[in-house]
Design a protein around this motif. Structure first.
Motif, PDB file in Angstrom:
ATOM      1  N   PRO A 232      45.906 -64.975 -11.048  1.00  0.00           N
ATOM      2  CA  PRO A 232      46.755 -65.841 -11.873  1.00  0.00           C
ATOM      3  C   PRO A 232      47.964 -65.117 -12.453  1.00  0.00           C
ATOM      4  O   PRO A 232      49.074 -65.660 -12.454  1.00  0.00           O
ATOM      5  N   ALA A 233      47.772 -63.896 -12.930  1.00  0.00           N
ATOM      6  CA  ALA A 233      48.899 -63.136 -13.494  1.00  0.00           C
ATOM      7  C   ALA A 233      49.834 -62.649 -12.399  1.00  0.00           C
ATOM      8  O   ALA A 233      51.065 -62.668 -12.553  1.00  0.00           O
ATOM      9  N   LEU A 234      49.293 -62.217 -11.274  1.00  0.00           N
ATOM     10  CA  LEU A 234      50.131 -61.733 -10.180  1.00  0.00           C
ATOM     11  C   LEU A 234      50.967 -62.847  -9.571  1.00  0.00           C
ATOM     12  O   LEU A 234      52.057 -62.602  -9.045  1.00  0.00           O
ATOM     13  N   ALA A 235      50.477 -64.077  -9.648  1.00  0.00           N
ATOM     14  CA  ALA A 235      51.203 -65.207  -9.070  1.00  0.00           C
ATOM     15  C   ALA A 235      52.547 -65.429  -9.749  1.00  0.00           C
ATOM     16  O   ALA A 235      53.435 -66.063  -9.170  1.00  0.00           O
ATOM     17  N   ALA A 236      52.711 -64.924 -10.946  1.00  0.00           N
ATOM     18  CA  ALA A 236      53.960 -65.115 -11.677  1.00  0.00           C
ATOM     19  C   ALA A 236      54.993 -64.037 -11.367  1.00  0.00           C
ATOM     20  O   ALA A 236      56.130 -64.126 -11.836  1.00  0.00           O
ATOM     21  N   LYS A 237      54.620 -63.013 -10.573  1.00  0.00           N
ATOM     22  CA  LYS A 237      55.503 -61.877 -10.315  1.00  0.00           C
ATOM     23  C   LYS A 237      55.947 -61.853  -8.857  1.00  0.00           C
ATOM     24  O   LYS A 237      55.175 -62.197  -7.962  1.00  0.00           O
ATOM     25  N   PRO A 238      57.187 -61.408  -8.591  1.00  0.00           N
ATOM     26  CA  PRO A 238      57.548 -61.085  -7.214  1.00  0.00           C
ATOM     27  C   PRO A 238      56.581 -60.029  -6.672  1.00  0.00           C
ATOM     28  O   PRO A 238      56.332 -59.012  -7.320  1.00  0.00           O
ATOM     29  N   LEU A 239      56.042 -60.273  -5.496  1.00  0.00           N
ATOM     30  CA  LEU A 239      54.970 -59.432  -4.979  1.00  0.00           C
ATOM     31  C   LEU A 239      55.133 -59.263  -3.477  1.00  0.00           C
ATOM     32  O   LEU A 239      55.261 -60.250  -2.752  1.00  0.00           O
ATOM     33  N   LEU A 240      55.143 -58.014  -3.006  1.00  0.00           N
ATOM     34  CA  LEU A 240      55.083 -57.715  -1.582  1.00  0.00           C
ATOM     35  C   LEU A 240      53.696 -57.162  -1.299  1.00  0.00           C
ATOM     36  O   LEU A 240      53.297 -56.143  -1.863  1.00  0.00           O
ATOM     37  N   LEU A 241      52.965 -57.831  -0.431  1.00  0.00           N
ATOM     38  CA  LEU A 241      51.582 -57.472  -0.128  1.00  0.00           C
ATOM     39  C   LEU A 241      51.481 -57.232   1.375  1.00  0.00           C
ATOM     40  O   LEU A 241      51.603 -58.167   2.172  1.00  0.00           O
ATOM     41  N   VAL A 242      51.278 -55.974   1.764  1.00  0.00           N
ATOM     42  CA  VAL A 242      51.243 -55.593   3.174  1.00  0.00           C
ATOM     43  C   VAL A 242      49.853 -55.081   3.521  1.00  0.00           C
ATOM     44  O   VAL A 242      49.384 -54.105   2.931  1.00  0.00           O
ATOM     45  N   GLY A 243      49.199 -55.753   4.453  1.00  0.00           N
ATOM     46  CA  GLY A 243      47.896 -55.315   4.927  1.00  0.00           C
ATOM     47  C   GLY A 243      48.024 -54.557   6.233  1.00  0.00           C
ATOM     48  O   GLY A 243      49.000 -54.707   6.961  1.00  0.00           O
ATOM     49  N   ALA A 244      47.030 -53.735   6.526  1.00  0.00           N
ATOM     50  CA  ALA A 244      46.954 -53.017   7.796  1.00  0.00           C
ATOM     51  C   ALA A 244      45.800 -53.597   8.602  1.00  0.00           C
ATOM     52  O   ALA A 244      44.672 -53.677   8.117  1.00  0.00           O
ATOM     53  N   GLU A 245      46.098 -54.006   9.836  1.00  0.00           N
ATOM     54  CA  GLU A 245      45.111 -54.691  10.663  1.00  0.00           C
ATOM     55  C   GLU A 245      43.843 -53.857  10.855  1.00  0.00           C
ATOM     56  O   GLU A 245      42.734 -54.377  10.853  1.00  0.00           O
ATOM     57  N   ARG A 246      44.003 -52.543  11.012  1.00  0.00           N
ATOM     58  CA  ARG A 246      42.858 -51.655  11.179  1.00  0.00           C
ATOM     59  C   ARG A 246      42.546 -50.916   9.893  1.00  0.00           C
ATOM     60  O   ARG A 246      41.964 -49.828   9.914  1.00  0.00           O
TER      61      ARG A 246
END
Length: 304
Positions: A232-246
């Motif tokens: 809920p708190a993170l939803a209010a912020k600009p956020l770059l979320l990068v996952g690694a497939e492996r």
């Protein structure tokens, strides 16, 4: 943190992350800017105080006059991948970057623990908030971003969720410590394998702890260290979320979904086809980070 440890935790399946690489490569990723003889880029070694100990830190200062946007870049556990190529690219794009080693890691004095590392992040942000530091290193206090990889992503997310002094956050294949710990509590038969896999990366990097102690610490905080609870708190912020497939993509996806479910319209979430260190996708990763920073800087300027 070694990928095999993360896979051993039996996390949920990955879903909901875009898999496309960035469409363009920002110039700062692959080319040096024109020199500024009057205000050149520079490196400054600093000690950032945390609970009486001076953490080893490097301030990578961007060229140019006037206050700069600034990023705090946090490494993972133990920090074999420092992501300094991302720091250099961000600096070429006009950002100051502060990197550091938590207490008890890589020669910084003190004892390492997960809780202590969280305190160290608070201390680093407080350091960036000091008026004298802002004057000395030309920091724009309205344009500070926190970024982290793996464990560093965990702490970056928690800080951004709880404070208003960051413009946004970059989470690079973040380790959701609480989710991992919940899995071990539910499946204690996996504990020894998880400890062994975690410790493979440590070498001489950490002081005053070991994999078993850190696993126990995580288990004790299983209920209060789950990043999904911060959605809920993170939803209010600009956020770059990068996952690694492996790497941690299976763990990153539920966080992205939770942020979206809370109305996170400022979220950019993507998965790269690589390992936890993004070993063979460094240009793609730099392009994502610098492109996001460029957009964030423009958004901040428009808001003024």
């Amino acid at each position: 943190m070694r990928t095999r440890f993360l896979f051993s935790l039996g996390l949920c399946l990955a879903a909901g992350l875009a898999h496309a690489a960035p469409a363009t490569t920002p110039r700062a990723v692959i080319a040096d800017p024109a020199p500024d003889p009057a205000h050149p880029a520079a490196n400054r070694e600093v000690l950032v105080m945390s609970h009486g100990d001076g953490m080893n830190a490097l301030f990578m200062l961007a060229a140019g006059a006037g206050p700069k946007p600034t990023m705090l870049l946090l490494h993972g556990l133990p920090g074999n991948e420092q992501n300094l190529d991302l720091a250099q690219a961000a600096r070429r794009a006009g950002w100051n970057v502060l990197t550091l080693h938590y207490r008890g890691s890589w020669g910084s004095p003190g004892r390492f623990s997960l809780a202590n590392a969280g305190q160290d992040v608070d201390a680093a942000m407080a350091y960036l908030g000091q008026p004298e530091v802002q004057r000395t290193y030309l920091i724009d206090p309205a344009r500070i971003v926190i970024a982290g990889h793996s464990m560093g992503g965990f702490f970056a997310a928690r800080y951004a969720a709880r404070h208003d002094d960051v413009l946004g956050a970059i989470l690079l294949d973040p380790w959701n410590v609480g989710a991992s710990a919940k899995n071990l509590v539910a499946h204690p038969e996996q504990r020894q394998d998880a400890i062994a896999a975690m410790g493979e990366d440590f070498g001489n990097a950490l002081a005053g702890t070991d994999a078993a102690a850190l696993t126990g610490e995580a288990e004790r905080h299983a209920r209060d260290w789950d990043l999904v609870d911060d959605a809920p708190a993170l939803a209010a912020k600009p956020l770059l979320l990068v996952g690694a497939e492996r790497g941690n993509a299976r763990q990153v996806a539920p966080l992205a979904d939770a942020v979206r479910a809370r109305g996170g319209k400022l979220l950019r979430a993507q998965t790269l086809a690589s390992d936890h260190a993004f070993s063979d996708r460094r240009i793609a990763l730099s392009s994502l980070v610098v492109g996001w920073l460029d957009g964030l800087r423009g958004r901040a300027a428009a808001a003024r």
